[in-house]
Design a protein around this motif. Structure first.
Motif, mmCIF file in Angstrom:
data_model
loop_
_atom_site.group_PDB
_atom_site.id
_atom_site.type_symbol
_atom_site.label_atom_id
_atom_site.label_comp_id
_atom_site.label_asym_id
_atom_site.label_seq_id
_atom_site.Cartn_x
_atom_site.Cartn_y
_atom_site.Cartn_z
ATOM 1 N N UNK A 25 0.838 -1.205 0.000
ATOM 2 C CA UNK A 25 0.000 0.000 0.000
ATOM 3 C C UNK A 25 0.875 1.257 0.000
ATOM 4 N N UNK A 26 1.895 1.260 0.831
ATOM 5 C CA UNK A 26 2.811 2.403 0.875
ATOM 6 C C UNK A 26 3.545 2.575 -0.455
ATOM 7 N N UNK A 27 3.927 1.473 -1.079
ATOM 8 C CA UNK A 27 4.620 1.544 -2.372
ATOM 9 C C UNK A 27 3.706 2.150 -3.434
ATOM 10 N N UNK A 28 2.441 1.756 -3.442
ATOM 11 C CA UNK A 28 1.488 2.318 -4.397
ATOM 12 C C UNK A 28 1.299 3.812 -4.136
ATOM 13 N N UNK A 29 1.157 4.182 -2.867
ATOM 14 C CA UNK A 29 1.018 5.600 -2.523
ATOM 15 C C UNK A 29 2.232 6.398 -2.990
ATOM 16 N N UNK A 30 3.420 5.809 -2.838
ATOM 17 C CA UNK A 30 4.638 6.497 -3.251
ATOM 18 C C UNK A 30 4.626 6.753 -4.757
ATOM 19 N N UNK A 31 4.172 5.782 -5.527
ATOM 20 C CA UNK A 31 4.120 5.952 -6.977
ATOM 21 C C UNK A 31 3.143 7.062 -7.361
ATOM 22 N N UNK A 32 1.995 7.128 -6.701
ATOM 23 C CA UNK A 32 1.019 8.184 -6.973
ATOM 24 C C UNK A 32 1.609 9.549 -6.608
ATOM 25 N N UNK A 33 2.290 9.614 -5.472
ATOM 26 C CA UNK A 33 2.920 10.872 -5.070
ATOM 27 C C UNK A 33 3.988 11.302 -6.076
ATOM 28 N N UNK A 34 4.749 10.350 -6.586
ATOM 29 C CA UNK A 34 5.773 10.682 -7.589
ATOM 30 C C UNK A 34 5.139 11.219 -8.864
ATOM 31 N N UNK A 35 4.006 10.631 -9.264
ATOM 32 C CA UNK A 35 3.293 11.131 -10.442
ATOM 33 C C UNK A 35 2.792 12.555 -10.195
ATOM 34 N N UNK A 36 2.249 12.791 -9.018
ATOM 35 C CA UNK A 36 1.773 14.129 -8.669
ATOM 36 C C UNK A 36 2.926 15.119 -8.663
ATOM 37 N N UNK A 37 4.075 14.701 -8.127
ATOM 38 C CA UNK A 37 5.254 15.567 -8.089
ATOM 39 C C UNK A 37 5.706 15.929 -9.498
ATOM 40 N N UNK A 38 5.753 14.949 -10.382
ATOM 41 C CA UNK A 38 6.168 15.214 -11.762
ATOM 42 C C UNK A 38 5.233 16.223 -12.417
ATOM 43 N N UNK A 39 3.952 16.080 -12.165
ATOM 44 C CA UNK A 39 2.981 17.006 -12.737
ATOM 45 C C UNK A 39 3.156 18.407 -12.163
ATOM 46 N N UNK A 40 3.370 18.502 -10.855
ATOM 47 C CA UNK A 40 3.557 19.802 -10.204
ATOM 48 C C UNK A 40 4.825 20.478 -10.706
ATOM 49 N N UNK A 41 5.893 19.707 -10.876
ATOM 50 C CA UNK A 41 7.151 20.284 -11.351
ATOM 51 C C UNK A 41 7.042 20.743 -12.798
ATOM 52 N N UNK A 42 6.357 19.969 -13.617
ATOM 53 C CA UNK A 42 6.273 20.337 -15.035
ATOM 54 C C UNK A 42 5.316 21.502 -15.273
ATOM 55 N N UNK A 43 4.277 21.611 -14.450
ATOM 56 C CA UNK A 43 3.294 22.678 -14.656
ATOM 57 C C UNK A 43 3.601 23.926 -13.842
ATOM 58 N N UNK A 44 4.359 23.749 -12.761
ATOM 59 C CA UNK A 44 4.626 24.875 -11.868
ATOM 60 C C UNK A 44 3.424 25.252 -11.024
ATOM 61 N N UNK A 45 2.427 24.374 -11.010
ATOM 62 C CA UNK A 45 1.200 24.635 -10.249
ATOM 63 C C UNK A 45 1.011 23.569 -9.180
ATOM 64 N N UNK A 46 0.129 23.875 -8.229
ATOM 65 C CA UNK A 46 -0.214 22.892 -7.213
ATOM 66 C C UNK A 46 -0.982 21.741 -7.856
ATOM 67 N N UNK A 47 -0.813 20.573 -7.279
ATOM 68 C CA UNK A 47 -1.565 19.395 -7.695
ATOM 69 C C UNK A 47 -2.321 18.899 -6.473
#
Length: 70
Positions: A25-47
């Protein structure tokens, strides 16, 4: 059993699952957080209300959870 393992067993028991299920469960959460981080970094906006800086911290925390460091 070391302190971290006892803590992990206690958390798994609290959620009514095995330690392996909790780690998955923690591993899955980590992957979702990494996806959110990539989106936030590329857009410069909050996710989902989180800044890239906050998401980086959350990913670091989740890395510890997956490794059993909490």
């Amino acid at each position: 059993m070391n302190w971290n393992m006892q803590n992990e067993v206690s958390r798994a028991n609290a959620f009514g699952c095995t330690v392996e299920q909790l780690r998955a469960h923690h591993a899955k959460n980590r992957e979702v957080l990494r996806e959110m981080l990539a989106k936030a970094e590329s857009s410069g906006k909050k996710v989902n209300g989180y800044t890239a800086q906050k998401l980086r911290a959350m990913v670091a925390d989740s890395d510890l959870l997956v490794k059993g460091g909490y």
